[in-house]
Design a protein around this motif. Structure first.
Motif, PDB file in Angstrom:
ATOM      1  N   PRO A   1       0.166  10.924   8.582  1.00  0.00           N
ATOM      2  CA  PRO A   1       1.059  10.239   9.536  1.00  0.00           C
ATOM      3  C   PRO A   1       0.311   9.526  10.656  1.00  0.00           C
ATOM      4  O   PRO A   1       0.765   8.477  11.141  1.00  0.00           O
ATOM      5  CB  PRO A   1       1.951  11.363  10.071  1.00  0.00           C
ATOM      6  N   ILE A   2      -0.816  10.074  11.099  1.00  0.00           N
ATOM      7  CA  ILE A   2      -1.579   9.420  12.163  1.00  0.00           C
ATOM      8  C   ILE A   2      -2.173   8.108  11.653  1.00  0.00           C
ATOM      9  O   ILE A   2      -2.084   7.065  12.316  1.00  0.00           O
ATOM     10  CB  ILE A   2      -2.685  10.351  12.688  1.00  0.00           C
ATOM     11  N   LEU A   3      -2.773   8.165  10.451  1.00  0.00           N
ATOM     12  CA  LEU A   3      -3.358   6.950   9.890  1.00  0.00           C
ATOM     13  C   LEU A   3      -2.280   5.921   9.565  1.00  0.00           C
ATOM     14  O   LEU A   3      -2.507   4.715   9.703  1.00  0.00           O
ATOM     15  CB  LEU A   3      -4.170   7.289   8.636  1.00  0.00           C
ATOM     16  N   ARG A   4      -1.101   6.391   9.133  1.00  0.00           N
ATOM     17  CA  ARG A   4       0.005   5.450   8.868  1.00  0.00           C
ATOM     18  C   ARG A   4       0.350   4.674  10.138  1.00  0.00           C
ATOM     19  O   ARG A   4       0.545   3.451  10.111  1.00  0.00           O
ATOM     20  CB  ARG A   4       1.243   6.202   8.372  1.00  0.00           C
ATOM     21  N   THR A   5       0.418   5.367  11.256  1.00  0.00           N
ATOM     22  CA  THR A   5       0.743   4.711  12.524  1.00  0.00           C
ATOM     23  C   THR A   5      -0.331   3.704  12.906  1.00  0.00           C
ATOM     24  O   THR A   5      -0.037   2.568  13.308  1.00  0.00           O
ATOM     25  CB  THR A   5       0.903   5.754  13.637  1.00  0.00           C
ATOM     26  N   VAL A   6      -1.605   4.110  12.764  1.00  0.00           N
ATOM     27  CA  VAL A   6      -2.728   3.230  13.121  1.00  0.00           C
ATOM     28  C   VAL A   6      -2.724   1.978  12.262  1.00  0.00           C
ATOM     29  O   VAL A   6      -2.861   0.851  12.779  1.00  0.00           O
ATOM     30  CB  VAL A   6      -4.060   3.989  12.994  1.00  0.00           C
ATOM     31  N   ARG A   7      -2.586   2.142  10.947  1.00  0.00           N
ATOM     32  CA  ARG A   7      -2.681   0.964  10.073  1.00  0.00           C
ATOM     33  C   ARG A   7      -1.460   0.056  10.225  1.00  0.00           C
ATOM     34  O   ARG A   7      -1.581  -1.181  10.155  1.00  0.00           O
ATOM     35  CB  ARG A   7      -2.889   1.377   8.622  1.00  0.00           C
ATOM     36  N   ASP A   8      -0.267   0.616  10.448  1.00  0.00           N
ATOM     37  CA  ASP A   8       0.909  -0.217  10.660  1.00  0.00           C
ATOM     38  C   ASP A   8       0.774  -1.035  11.938  1.00  0.00           C
ATOM     39  O   ASP A   8       1.101  -2.227  11.968  1.00  0.00           O
ATOM     40  CB  ASP A   8       2.171   0.642  10.717  1.00  0.00           C
ATOM     41  N   LEU A   9       0.287  -0.393  12.999  1.00  0.00           N
ATOM     42  CA  LEU A   9       0.056  -1.122  14.247  1.00  0.00           C
ATOM     43  C   LEU A   9      -1.008  -2.206  14.050  1.00  0.00           C
ATOM     44  O   LEU A   9      -0.893  -3.313  14.597  1.00  0.00           O
ATOM     45  CB  LEU A   9      -0.362  -0.162  15.352  1.00  0.00           C
ATOM     46  N   GLY A  10      -2.039  -1.878  13.251  1.00  0.00           N
ATOM     47  CA  GLY A  10      -3.092  -2.864  12.985  1.00  0.00           C
ATOM     48  C   GLY A  10      -2.552  -4.086  12.258  1.00  0.00           C
ATOM     49  O   GLY A  10      -2.903  -5.231  12.597  1.00  0.00           O
ATOM     50  N   LEU A  11      -1.683  -3.876  11.262  1.00  0.00           N
ATOM     51  CA  LEU A  11      -1.071  -5.006  10.567  1.00  0.00           C
ATOM     52  C   LEU A  11      -0.268  -5.859  11.541  1.00  0.00           C
ATOM     53  O   LEU A  11      -0.320  -7.094  11.499  1.00  0.00           O
ATOM     54  CB  LEU A  11      -0.161  -4.501   9.440  1.00  0.00           C
ATOM     55  N   GLY A  12       0.481  -5.190  12.423  1.00  0.00           N
ATOM     56  CA  GLY A  12       1.292  -5.919  13.387  1.00  0.00           C
ATOM     57  C   GLY A  12       0.461  -6.709  14.372  1.00  0.00           C
ATOM     58  O   GLY A  12       0.791  -7.859  14.706  1.00  0.00           O
ATOM     59  N   VAL A  13      -0.639  -6.122  14.848  1.00  0.00           N
ATOM     60  CA  VAL A  13      -1.502  -6.803  15.819  1.00  0.00           C
ATOM     61  C   VAL A  13      -2.128  -8.044  15.203  1.00  0.00           C
ATOM     62  O   VAL A  13      -2.128  -9.131  15.804  1.00  0.00           O
ATOM     63  CB  VAL A  13      -2.588  -5.836  16.335  1.00  0.00           C
TER      64      VAL A  13
ATOM     65  N   PHE B   1       0.839  -1.194   0.000  1.00  0.00           N
ATOM     66  CA  PHE B   1       0.000   0.000   0.000  1.00  0.00           C
ATOM     67  C   PHE B   1       0.876   1.247   0.000  1.00  0.00           C
ATOM     68  O   PHE B   1       1.726   1.432   0.879  1.00  0.00           O
ATOM     69  CB  PHE B   1      -0.918   0.007   1.221  1.00  0.00           C
ATOM     70  N   MET B   2       0.641   2.107  -0.989  1.00  0.00           N
ATOM     71  CA  MET B   2       1.337   3.385  -1.101  1.00  0.00           C
ATOM     72  C   MET B   2       0.314   4.510  -1.003  1.00  0.00           C
ATOM     73  O   MET B   2      -0.896   4.278  -1.158  1.00  0.00           O
ATOM     74  CB  MET B   2       2.095   3.444  -2.426  1.00  0.00           C
ATOM     75  N   PRO B   3       0.747   5.745  -0.769  1.00  0.00           N
ATOM     76  CA  PRO B   3      -0.207   6.851  -0.602  1.00  0.00           C
ATOM     77  C   PRO B   3      -1.163   7.034  -1.775  1.00  0.00           C
ATOM     78  O   PRO B   3      -2.316   7.410  -1.580  1.00  0.00           O
ATOM     79  CB  PRO B   3       0.709   8.068  -0.436  1.00  0.00           C
ATOM     80  N   SER B   4      -0.716   6.747  -2.996  1.00  0.00           N
ATOM     81  CA  SER B   4      -1.582   6.959  -4.162  1.00  0.00           C
ATOM     82  C   SER B   4      -2.475   5.767  -4.465  1.00  0.00           C
ATOM     83  O   SER B   4      -3.437   5.871  -5.221  1.00  0.00           O
ATOM     84  CB  SER B   4      -0.732   7.274  -5.392  1.00  0.00           C
ATOM     85  N   GLY B   5      -2.154   4.604  -3.873  1.00  0.00           N
ATOM     86  CA  GLY B   5      -2.928   3.399  -4.132  1.00  0.00           C
ATOM     87  C   GLY B   5      -2.059   2.172  -4.000  1.00  0.00           C
ATOM     88  O   GLY B   5      -0.827   2.267  -3.898  1.00  0.00           O
ATOM     89  N   PRO B   6      -2.644   0.984  -4.006  1.00  0.00           N
ATOM     90  CA  PRO B   6      -1.881  -0.244  -3.776  1.00  0.00           C
ATOM     91  C   PRO B   6      -1.141  -0.730  -5.015  1.00  0.00           C
ATOM     92  O   PRO B   6      -1.545  -0.479  -6.154  1.00  0.00           O
ATOM     93  CB  PRO B   6      -2.957  -1.248  -3.367  1.00  0.00           C
ATOM     94  N   LEU B   7      -0.048  -1.444  -4.781  1.00  0.00           N
ATOM     95  CA  LEU B   7       0.670  -2.185  -5.811  1.00  0.00           C
ATOM     96  C   LEU B   7       0.543  -3.659  -5.476  1.00  0.00           C
ATOM     97  O   LEU B   7       1.021  -4.110  -4.425  1.00  0.00           O
ATOM     98  CB  LEU B   7       2.142  -1.776  -5.848  1.00  0.00           C
ATOM     99  N   ALA B   8      -0.132  -4.420  -6.339  1.00  0.00           N
ATOM    100  CA  ALA B   8      -0.266  -5.867  -6.144  1.00  0.00           C
ATOM    101  C   ALA B   8       0.712  -6.581  -7.063  1.00  0.00           C
ATOM    102  O   ALA B   8       0.784  -6.282  -8.260  1.00  0.00           O
ATOM    103  CB  ALA B   8      -1.693  -6.311  -6.435  1.00  0.00           C
ATOM    104  N   ILE B   9       1.474  -7.512  -6.495  1.00  0.00           N
ATOM    105  CA  ILE B   9       2.425  -8.336  -7.239  1.00  0.00           C
ATOM    106  C   ILE B   9       1.953  -9.770  -7.091  1.00  0.00           C
ATOM    107  O   ILE B   9       2.016 -10.352  -6.003  1.00  0.00           O
ATOM    108  CB  ILE B   9       3.856  -8.160  -6.694  1.00  0.00           C
TER     109      ILE B   9
END
Length: 420
Positions: free
Chosen positions: A377-389, A222-230
């Motif tokens: 930056p706030i949402l980045r922190t929330v979503r990164d923590l969510g992935l980790g949890v 996931f990037m700021p402009s949209g996802p890259l799927a490989i």
């Protein structure tokens, strides 16, 4: 190559087929086979010539088939022709980050070994899936394919539906099914409206060769402009679905191949070694479009004609095949009970089965796209923590894996790999 048309006598009414399907992409032939296997006669009207689908040329377009979708293809007899060219999906890795910086500190990984059923799904190129479906359609005695023709009018009567074709042909059936995409003429002629919006994004689609093996792993970055799927293809190849804003996608698509790769490399990274383009490049503007109803009198909508979703979770074709399985089961059971399969109360059962699941998918894709397609930056922190949890909780992670395989919810029999 057409199967001979046989008019079927039903009481005082003559029908060209029980079911008339408009659209010969993937969902239309799959539905035709599912219905024909239970004894229905089916006619497909396809605007394209036969040779336009399932060609021999590699172009990199592919589909991530959930395990439940693979089971459906097996149940309708198509999977043996597809399997030799299918790549099992063994791992899914989801991460967040910026172009050139690599993934963030937390990665969510789904491993097929955490469930008992086997691979979570399969990557299949469009050419192989289209060819297998059309070959099966042409071999089935109860299915007729009319190619290079379009519907110009449809009329619903008390016991039948009549389609007028551009060629001058006139078809009479008991039910018409629109498998004719996001701008469904079948839905429009029935007066079924739509709701949705433009995402402001375009997907760049291509295939790449890479130096290192992918080991059956799919990546969603996931990037700021949209996802890259490989998405892994057989051999050292992968299919790319790369989402950017409309303007940025247009700029990148206009570049020559080397310029295109120069834009892709910092987003892609080096984990698969050197990369090069394989096949053609495509662009697809993204929008949400959902029909206000999935049925009307003697009419049903399937696939993108009913719901066009964001590709963020790769559920477009899988959602369409869920429609196929549900509608085939509803119509088959209704006929076995002696009901008129075109009645509103019969077709409403199909909508009741599918509407809530579609609403859930729309909500999930909308929320995911809004949460991840930004650089807050706030949402980045929330979503990164969510992935980790989620990654740290095996039970929750296995629940997500089963959701990705399509094995949750009230599954029609075909999605379980069983005959109706």
């Amino acid at each position: 190559m057409d199967n001979p048309r046989q008019r079927v006598q039903k009481g005082d009414m003559e029908f060209d087929a029980d079911i008339l399907i408009v659209g010969g992409g993937l969902n239309g032939p799959a539905l035709a086979l599912a219905l024909a296997d239970t004894g229905f006669t089916v006619t497909i009207v396809d605007a394209l010539p036969r040779g336009a689908r399932g060609g021999d040329d590699f172009d990199g377009r592919g589909y991530a088939l959930a395990l439940a979708s693979q089971r459906l293809l097996s149940a309708i007899g198509v999977w043996p022709a597809v399997a030799p060219n299918a790549q099992p999906l063994l791992d899914i890795r989801i991460s967040d980050g910026r172009p050139g910086e690599g993934p963030g500190p937390f990665v969510l990984e789904f491993d097929h070994a955490e469930i008992d059923e086997g691979p979570m799904g399969y990557m299949v190129e469009d050419r192989y899936l289209s060819r297998a479906l059309l070959d099966a359609v042409e071999a089935h005695p109860k299915v007729t394919l009319l190619d290079q023709d379009t519907v110009v009018d449809q009329t619903v009567g008390p016991a039948s539906v009549v389609l007028e074709l551009a060629s001058g042909k006139r078809l009479t059936g008991r039910v018409v099914v629109g498998c004719d995409g996001r701008k469904s003429g079948t839905a429009e002629r029935a007066g079924i409206g739509r709701f949705g919006h433009d995402y402001g994004q375009t997907s760049l689609v291509c295939a790449i060769d890479h130096a290192l093996p992918h080991n059956g792993a799919a990546h969603q970055f996931f990037m700021p402009s949209g996802p890259l799927a490989i998405l892994p293809l057989p051999g050292n190849q992968s299919s790319i679905v790369w989402t950017e804003t409309h303007a940025e996608a247009a700029r990148i698509h206009a570049l020559d191949d080397e310029g295109y790769l120069e834009e892709l490399r910092p987003r892609f990274g080096s984990f698969l070694g050197q990369i090069s383009l394989a096949g053609k490049r495509f662009t697809y503007p993204l929008n949400l479009t959902v029909a206000n109803a999935f049925f009307a009198d003697r009419l049903a909508l399937v696939g993108d004609a009913a719901h066009g979703l964001h590709p963020i979770a790769g559920q477009g074709l899988n959602a369409g095949l869920k429609d196929v399985a549900a509608l085939a089961e509803v119509l088959t059971h209704a006929r076995r009970r002696g009901e008129d399969i075109g009645r509103l109360d019969v077709l409403e059962r199909y909508q009741q089965w599918r509407r809530f699941d579609v609403a859930q998918m729309v909500a999930a894709t909308e929320a995911t796209n809004r949460l991840f397609s930004n650089d807050n930056p706030i949402l980045r922190t929330v979503r990164d923590l969510g992935l980790g949890v989620v990654n740290a909780m095996p039970g929750l992670r296995r629940g997500f894996i089963r959701e990705a395989t399509g094995l949750t919810g009230d599954l029609p029999r075909l999605l379980q790999g069983r005959q109706i």
